[in-house]
Design an enzyme around this catalytic site. Structure first.
Site, PDB file in Angstrom:
ATOM      1  N   HIS A  58       0.817  -1.207   0.000  1.00 53.46           N
ATOM      2  CA  HIS A  58       0.000   0.000   0.000  1.00 53.46           C
ATOM      3  C   HIS A  58       0.854   1.261   0.000  1.00 53.46           C
ATOM      4  CE1 HIS A  58      -4.074  -1.702   1.637  1.00 53.46           C
ATOM      5  NE2 HIS A  58      -3.615  -2.373   0.605  1.00 53.46           N
ATOM      6  N   GLU A  63      -6.870  -0.844  -5.159  1.00 52.47           N
ATOM      7  CA  GLU A  63      -7.725   0.073  -4.410  1.00 52.47           C
ATOM      8  C   GLU A  63      -7.362   1.499  -4.799  1.00 52.47           C
ATOM      9  OE1 GLU A  63      -6.498  -1.410  -0.463  1.00 52.47           O
ATOM     10  OE2 GLU A  63      -8.619  -1.684  -0.068  1.00 52.47           O
TER      11      GLU A  63
END
Length: 326
Positions: A38, A107
């Protein structure tokens, strides 16, 4: 026999701490270790987001036995698939064949940082399917020129490859993604104990004339000697978890996750995540994955606070109970 893994949560710990946790997780007996990839944590209260590939390179040198895996990397917006293939091949060499490349459609939280638009889910799946073909060809040693609908590659070749090609695992969430990706990947990734998903994946593989594969799941827990403290920590750092994938994939910032999860109560979190000292409750939660046909389950211990205590005090007896139950 089910394999049990440890999750290196880059959203909640710094890189040096994560390497130390990886060493400890190998010592206490985990079979594999997965790392999130991430650019942002989900919530500001998690405080961290180091670069997963630097972390995994260090972990590959600090460990000698455990399998390593990204859980998962998006190879379409923030990274070009040709670059992902190079990173995976290098990690395969550094780990002496212990690395599996876990991939997913991504995402918005992590991909928007490069300034590109966030595609709708159908387009994201098209991009992922094309990326898989590029990555697969490069990891197999091909010199590749590619002009597709979403990506271009010009005379690419990987010069450092492990002895055996890095295997690919892909995150799926429903019938459409299973049908598209089962013939393209080696293994399934999912974060819900859905037996139908596993059986559909295996059926799609069989129909394509491909061998059965691993099904790799992940489950959060919040072990602590004090249950109230565990519930408070899980609520502070993981209350976003229950929002569901369609929401989580599209929120762009930590502020958006904070707003979306503002009405989630501690009791809501405790009802879906095992919290406290009861290891049997963890075993019961994990058993849902085993019964659904998952071959591998990675444990997420929520929070940096108490992570080392979990590894020192709870991990070994938990693994003993999990293996006895599976």
């Amino acid at each position: 026999m089910t394999a049990f893994g440890y999750t290196l949560m880059t959203e909640q710990s710094g890189p040096r701490e994560l390497v130390a946790y990886a060493e400890a997780a190998e010592r206490v007996g985990f079979d594999f270790e997965v790392s999130s990839d991430h650019y942002f944590p989900w919530l500001d209260t998690q405080h961290h987001a180091p670069y997963a590939w630097s972390l995994l390179g260090a972990v590959a040198q600090a460990t000698s036995r455990v399998e390593l895996m990204t859980y998962v990397t998006c190879p379409t917006v923030r990274y070009h698939p040709a670059v992902v293939a190079q990173k995976a091949a290098t990690l395969g060499v550094l780990s002496e064949g212990r690395f599996t490349l876990g991939l997913g459609a991504g995402e918005n939280l992590n991909e928007h940082v490069v300034g590109e638009r966030w595609p709708a889910v159908g387009e994201r799946h098209e991009m992922l399917a094309e990326a898989l073909q590029i990555i697969r060809a490069l990891l197999a040693g091909a010199e590749l020129t590619w002009a597709g609908d979403h990506f271009r590659v010009d005379s690419a070749r990987l010069w450092d490859l492990p002895d055996d090609p890095v295997e690919l695992a892909v995150a799926v969430s429903g019938d459409a993604s299973v049908e598209r990706f089962a013939p393209l990947a080696d293994h399934l990734v999912a974060v819900e104990p859905d037996a139908g998903l596993v059986s559909a994946w295996n059926a799609a593989r069989e129909e394509a004339g491909l061998a059965p594969t691993r099904a790799i799941g992940q489950i959060p827990i919040c072990w602590d000697t004090d249950r109230d403290r565990a519930v408070a920590r899980a609520h502070e750092e993981f209350r976003w978890f229950g929002l569901g994938w369609p929401v989580n994939a599209n929120l762009p910032t930590t502020e958006a996750f904070r707003a979306a999860s503002q009405f989630v109560r501690p009791d809501d979190v405790a009802s879906s995540i095992p919290c406290g000292p009861d290891l049997d409750a963890v075993v019961e939660a994990v058993s849902a994955y085993v019964e659904a046909g998952f071959t591998d389950v990675a444990i997420v211990q929520i929070g940096d606070d108490g992570q080392q205590e979990f590894l020192d005090r709870a991990a070994a007896p938990l693994l003993e109970k999990l293996r006895a139950a599976s």
